[in-house]
Design an enzyme around this catalytic site. Structure first.
Site, short mmCIF file in Angstrom:
data_model
loop_
_atom_site.label_atom_id
_atom_site.label_comp_id
_atom_site.label_asym_id
_atom_site.label_seq_id
_atom_site.Cartn_x
_atom_site.Cartn_y
_atom_site.Cartn_z
N GLY A 226 0.79 -1.22 0.00
CA GLY A 226 0.00 0.00 0.00
C GLY A 226 0.83 1.28 0.00
O GLY A 226 0.45 2.27 -0.61
N HIS B 276 -14.77 13.00 -13.90
CA HIS B 276 -14.22 13.30 -15.22
C HIS B 276 -12.95 14.16 -15.14
O HIS B 276 -12.81 14.99 -14.24
CB HIS B 276 -15.26 14.02 -16.07
CG HIS B 276 -15.77 15.29 -15.45
ND1 HIS B 276 -15.13 16.49 -15.57
CD2 HIS B 276 -16.86 15.52 -14.68
CE1 HIS B 276 -15.81 17.42 -14.93
NE2 HIS B 276 -16.87 16.86 -14.36
#
Lengths: 213, 213, 213
Positions: free
Chosen positions: B71, B138
């Site tokens: 991680g 987006h």
């Protein structure tokens, strides 16, 4: 066959195209064979489908099914009412990966993005937008033109007023009301009713005077 | 047929095994018939698949497809660059229940966990990790080695710098930038750009000096 | 064939009906051909299935499979122990859209709602409720009668004590413990252990004296 007309070619308009393409069941059910945009800006580049003209000049054809991709409640209302006055027909778009429970009643123009969970006994007004990964608990009421950004959580019996705008990851505890036209900032945790027309944010959310629309 | 080699046998390594097992389409597409671990610790018990040796001594075979399950951005970078220097090939792992929209470009080593929603016009660098239930809006850019923990929400046009680490349930409002190497604490709501290399947390998120790497 | 008996006809009871109806695989596996409610209130209107009587007077039949839809840990414990003393059998209900990883062990009465992600090496006690869109990391322990509301995030190695109640969208960082009987308010971010029996809330979450049960 029918055509989807996405109203608004901005960022959310491009997202809507992505969600349509990943919703084969929706496209089949509505018999869609093409997707186009309308937008009042002159040149929008990088669109995944053709922009066939302006919203101002758009004349609905009998096979058009409209989806409004304008996030702002006020701007969305202005645009859809203009198009509805010309007899344009807005559909309800539920992404294939959205889950709708029982006794859920919604009006025209609903947009529900992926991974949204809508449980039971819920009333949703006209042209409401619910973005990805939201959860909507039992007995919730969401009024016309409200917008829920991604990952909002409305617990049981929450009411969201007309044209309210909830930013990303807003959580509302049971039974609370977000007033008409209020704006709740991203990441806010609403423990008290939010009065109409105000801007509210924080954890716990506090209201800071009238929203500047 | 090919073999998946999970690099790192810690907690996230065990999660990756679970996500592989619940991704039959991925396994079929990549023609996977076995899964193993490599890890530099001597004895890791309770693994769901064999640990075949250390990262130090691992020699890639032609049929190995690698997934790094470390991680920490810095530790991940050290390890994958060591293995890539030996011509090891990292795949992109997208869980079967992750949704990827349109015009999404990503480099080697991408890991995307269940229920992640990635919308449109997004660029993702090398070895980025995106944990479960995140939403990516987006025009987002995520740079090499960045880590998004579970349930993060990146709204439109957010930029995440190289090796940035976002804790669980971080929300970033539109257009903001998380600087390279920054660490944003769990549950933070980012309303302002986060400078490179700092630790930032809270709602709203505040920056508190250089991150201690 | 078997009958599901939903114990409690409140809001969560109606949600459970919605989740059953959207879980055809569960219904087939458990061979369910009808769903009914029991509830101690005299008249509950607007239910999607018949209420066949009170909890007090309910006598389990051999084909009944019980699901408790009472959110409060204490009330749930009282009711299920009364029914179990009469040999009523509670099933584990996992919604078809919940994802359960590997080495996950759970006891009777588990309820898992849509889009929940449960990863690996997790122990879950009796009559635990996990509402929609939660994420549960590796090595988590959740004790008997705990309730996780929607969109909670338990990162790695978190422990949740018996009858703890986590409000909506609670995030707990790795390795922390929520004490038995504690109540963590909606939207809280838990950075330190929460002592048993207290109410805790905020970001970061602070503890405010004993919970008023």
């Amino acid at each position: 066959m029918s055509r989807i007309v996405i109203v608004g070619a901005g960022g959310f308009g491009r997202e809507i195209f992505a969600w349509l393409r990943s919703s084969p069941k929706f496209l089949e059910r509505e018999k869609i064979d093409s997707i186009v945009y309308i937008d009042d800006r002159d040149h929008v580049s990088g669109l995944p489908a053709p922009c066939i003209g302006t919203i101002e000049e758009y004349v609905p054809s009998g096979n058009d099914k409209l989806i409004c991709a304008i996030g702002s409640p006020e701007a969305r209302q202005q645009v859809v009412e203009k198009i509805e006055a010309r007899s344009g027909v807005f559909v309800q778009f539920l992404h294939d990966l959205a889950l709708v429970g029982i006794n859920v009643v919604a009006d025209a123009g609903l947009v529900v993005c992926p991974n949204v969970v809508i449980s039971s006994d819920i009333r949703i007004g006209r042209h409401v937008h619910i973005n990805s990964n939201c959860t909507i608990g039992h007995d919730v009421v969401i009024s016309d033109f409200a917008t829920l950004s991604s990952s909002c959580n409305l617990t049981g019996a929450v009411e969201v007023g007309e044209s309210a705008f909830l930013g990303t990851a807003v959580t509302v505890i049971p039974g609370k009301t977000i007033g008409a036209g209020a704006l709740v900032g991203a990441g806010s945790v609403v423990l008290r009713d939010v009065p109409p027309g105000v801007t509210s944010f924080g954890n716990p959310s506090k209201s800071y005077g009238l929203r500047n629309v």
